[in-house]
Motif scaffolding. Sequence first.
Motif, PDB file in Angstrom:
ATOM      1  N   THR A 192       0.848  -1.187   0.000  1.00 37.19           N
ATOM      2  CA  THR A 192       0.000   0.000   0.000  1.00 37.19           C
ATOM      3  C   THR A 192       0.887   1.242   0.000  1.00 37.19           C
TER       4      THR A 192
ATOM      5  N   ASP B  35       0.872   5.675   0.747  1.00 34.00           N
ATOM      6  CA  ASP B  35       0.260   6.929   1.174  1.00 34.00           C
ATOM      7  C   ASP B  35       0.810   8.012   0.252  1.00 34.00           C
TER       8      ASP B  35
ATOM      9  N   LEU C   3      -4.412  10.211  -0.609  1.00 36.70           N
ATOM     10  CA  LEU C   3      -4.811   8.808  -0.564  1.00 36.70           C
ATOM     11  C   LEU C   3      -3.992   8.094   0.500  1.00 36.70           C
ATOM     12  N   SER C   4      -4.693   7.382   1.383  1.00 36.03           N
ATOM     13  CA  SER C   4      -4.013   6.595   2.412  1.00 36.03           C
ATOM     14  C   SER C   4      -4.240   5.110   2.130  1.00 36.03           C
TER      15      SER C   4
ATOM     16  N   PHE D 182      -3.327   3.209  -0.269  1.00 35.07           N
ATOM     17  CA  PHE D 182      -3.759   2.958  -1.643  1.00 35.07           C
ATOM     18  C   PHE D 182      -3.210   1.615  -2.116  1.00 35.07           C
ATOM     19  N   ASN D 183      -4.101   0.745  -2.591  1.00 35.14           N
ATOM     20  CA  ASN D 183      -3.690  -0.576  -3.070  1.00 35.14           C
ATOM     21  C   ASN D 183      -3.162  -0.490  -4.490  1.00 35.14           C
ATOM     22  N   ASN D 184      -2.349  -1.447  -4.835  1.00 35.42           N
ATOM     23  CA  ASN D 184      -1.788  -1.503  -6.184  1.00 35.42           C
ATOM     24  C   ASN D 184      -2.844  -2.061  -7.138  1.00 35.42           C
TER      25      ASN D 184
ATOM     26  N   ILE E 123      -8.614   4.300  -9.064  1.00 39.40           N
ATOM     27  CA  ILE E 123      -8.272   5.452  -8.234  1.00 39.40           C
ATOM     28  C   ILE E 123      -9.556   5.894  -7.536  1.00 39.40           C
ATOM     29  N   PRO E 124      -9.626   5.784  -6.224  1.00 37.93           N
ATOM     30  CA  PRO E 124     -10.863   6.149  -5.518  1.00 37.93           C
ATOM     31  C   PRO E 124     -11.344   7.542  -5.915  1.00 37.93           C
TER      32      PRO E 124
ATOM     33  N   ALA F  53      -1.398   3.596 -10.859  1.00 36.57           N
ATOM     34  CA  ALA F  53      -0.828   2.690  -9.853  1.00 36.57           C
ATOM     35  C   ALA F  53       0.581   2.266 -10.242  1.00 36.57           C
TER      36      ALA F  53
END
Length: 732
Positions: free
Chosen positions: A226, A228, A632-633, A635-637, A641-642, A651
């Motif tokens: 993840t 940040d 973004l905290s 953030f998954n690979n 993108i939220p 990513a």
Amino acid sequence: MGTLQNIRRMSPYVFGVFAVLLVAFFTIGDPTIIEGVRGTTGDPKTQVVATINGTPIYYLEYEQRVKDEEESAKREAEKSGQPVDATAIRQRVWQSLVDEALLEQQIEKFGIMITDNQIKEQLIDNPPDFLKEMFSDSAGNFMRSTYLELITKPENYVNYMGGDPSKIPIEEKNLAVSNFRKDLFRIEKYVAQVLKQEELTAAVAASSSVISSEYARMKFVQENSTADLRFFPLTLRDLPQEAMEAKKEEIEEYYNKNKKLYKQKPQRKIKYITMPLVPSTEDSARSERRAKNVSDELMAAATDAAKDSIFDIKLSEYNGMTHNYLMVEEIDPQVYSILSILKPGQVAGPINRPDGTYFLRVDDVRSGENEVVKASHILISFDNNKDSARAEANRILREAKSNPNNFAILAMQYSKDPGSGQRGGDLGFFGKGRMVPPFEEAAFAAKVGDIVGPVESDFGFHIIKVDDKRSEELKYSELRLSPTLSTATKSQLFRDAHSIKSQVQEGLTFDTVAARLGLEVKESQYFDANIPVLGSKRLSDIAFSEEVGFVYEPVEMERYGVVLAQVADAKEIGIKALEDVREEISRKIIKKKQLDMLGEQIAPYFDRIKALGGLQAAAEQDTELAGKIQTLSAFNNSPNIPGFGQDAAFAATVFNSETNKLIGPFRGENGYYIISVENVTKPTDEEITAAMKEYKAELKVATKGAVFFQWFQKVKEDAKIVDSRSKFYPEY
């Protein structure tokens, strides 16, 4: 009792149908079904409906499979009330038989064999899920001992037929055991095919699904990392909604440079008219005359006995139906409201309803055979603290007993059952076997008006209010008279369709003839050879076997009525015409121009952010920039993108960038971005080592499945499949 009911519901075909529904093409048709009938020319039972790489699919085999699945679908339809789609069933069985033939050919090619011992071990140690479900109690627990008893001693099935086995006629017991043995034979075949499928999958994927430790480690780190970060986006939605166009010469230039990318598959298009199969004015008038005739004769009858006799005659004459002893909750409430005021032998009607004119008669009333309860409940879930839930349930129970009239209000306020809670806890009428055992026992033991509980089940604590109890069952007959399509009306529609076809064959256009008759001509989209058009594979097959302009024979189709169609256009294999891809190319050119524009717009922003000392400093010092900079905290690979949708480039850049460094501007799929990665969290070596064995196994299974799927799709594409169903069926 749940287990016994499940077992008693088994039919001669239940397991074969389960196999078809659950694993589609795993089950292979039984070649012995048609042994002895092959070779007689002209007999439909020996005719071939298809060949798959030369392997025949016989008419009888296809029809038997369709019949089996239709029977299963009808049983399900009786429970759900949903109609049976016979065309969809035929197409599903067809696809299953094709897949099965291809798989069997490949299984033979790979030399895969399964022994009887392997089948027995699988049945004992790891029975299929549908078998476990069939041999589960009402709480869902698999009854292994009962299961093992029956698969090893099928003759013991008589002990699960209900009642005293010694009082069941010997013929009935023999038939039940015989059918059960047939079920077991089908199960063994199903299990054998599953095992073959597993070995085939392993053989196909053996060379392609080798997962190296390095690759597995890389994937694990990628999926479990993840970041940040802060980022400044400029996306397509930030552009003004002004019209941006792609010039004609730009489209043509792009097409000429990239035309090899636009491969054309063979496609067809049809135009068609539909004539709904609905009752004519004369059909409606005939129905009204019949209803009046029945009504007049009943009115003229002087006694209930005379009316009863007339009703019997009309019931037979107009194909009425008799319902054999139904509980109150099984009868339409509006129908029951009339039946409830009739005595046995009395007739009511005419009763006008939206679907026709009804006449009803109560044939018999009985009580005590079965009982149903109408109850309401309040469910208090455990929420990881059973003692607290019990205390809450007891508190609500006291409140409910102190004022029974407020039970519905309490249910809406406290019940965790989202369905009944909004109805004041009302569960309606239910018989035995419908509820979980503790609930059922409490509800049937209580008296009408009682409020009991808390009753514990797997769902939580129940407070139950018994609203009513009934054991009354009605046997009644109904005569429904409604406008129905007559043979004469249908024949006229077909005559009209044949007339249109003749006029087109004589030289008039399809559209001209239809317009004269006030009929709308519709066009299908272009379709591939393997795609049913109007839900019909037959229409699709004929379109690819005939020339443009060919007019079909009129055909009756369930969702359309009488359909008359013409092959309207054909596209052959090659390169797609510019006109067919002009819009697609235009969108690509416009998007490129938009991204180019965003690239120009983001450059000054990057300079401002850099001058202010980075994204964090810019957000603190510049109000305009602060409104655009996002945080973004964890953030998954992943490509998502939220808040901004999909953009795989985002990513990839985030997880390949140095931390605490201003990166950008870089171009993504849907915009430009400036980023600053503050922290990246990756799994430790210890975490990787601990998870690697299980993760690598999961990765191997997933890879194996993907490899097999792609391989089998190629097998299907390369197969020589000759579909001859149009010789046998007017529709499929």
